[in-house]
Design an enzyme around this catalytic site. Sequence first.
Site: not given
Ligand code: DQA
Length: 143
Positions: A72, A99-100, A105, A109
């Site tokens: 991740n 995770l998201s 979003r 992203r």
């Molecule tokens: C993330 C999603 C990314 O956009 C964000 O910057 C994170 C967490 C996630 O696990 O959803 O730091 O990687």
Amino acid sequence: MNILVIHGPNLNMLGRRNPELYGSMTQDELFDALDSHFDDVDFVFYQSNYEGELIGVIHSVMNEDYNALIINPGALTHTSIALRDALEMLEIPKVEVHLSNIDQREAYRKVDYIKEVVDACFMGKKLDSYIDAVEFLLNKTVV
Ligand code: DQA
């Protein structure tokens, strides 16, 4: 089977970041939950807030004995061609997790430099994104 799980920037702050997006577990709780879900998998967990350190660890995987890698990359997903290039060199199975759901979003992203150099990407299910990633690797990798 042994799997290296790599976390990028800010993921050490889980539990204190937006819980709706990222869940309420701390990083340690997430790693423990994953570990106890898979009795037959040996996990090594690594987190860094520094791009160069993450790249160094990925390089070192080339001289080690891991069967697979889960990453991740946090926000580096959307910015780091260097991390993408490091991952491209690895020949073991690689999976990206979030995770998201980064596709649902902010527009920035939706840029994902990592997805084209990994075997699969699981997102939007918090801990279950990681569980799906391990299950994918167990089905893919014959050890
Ligand atoms: C993330 C999603 C990314 O956009 C964000 O910057 C994170 C967490 C996630 O696990 O959803 O730091 O990687």
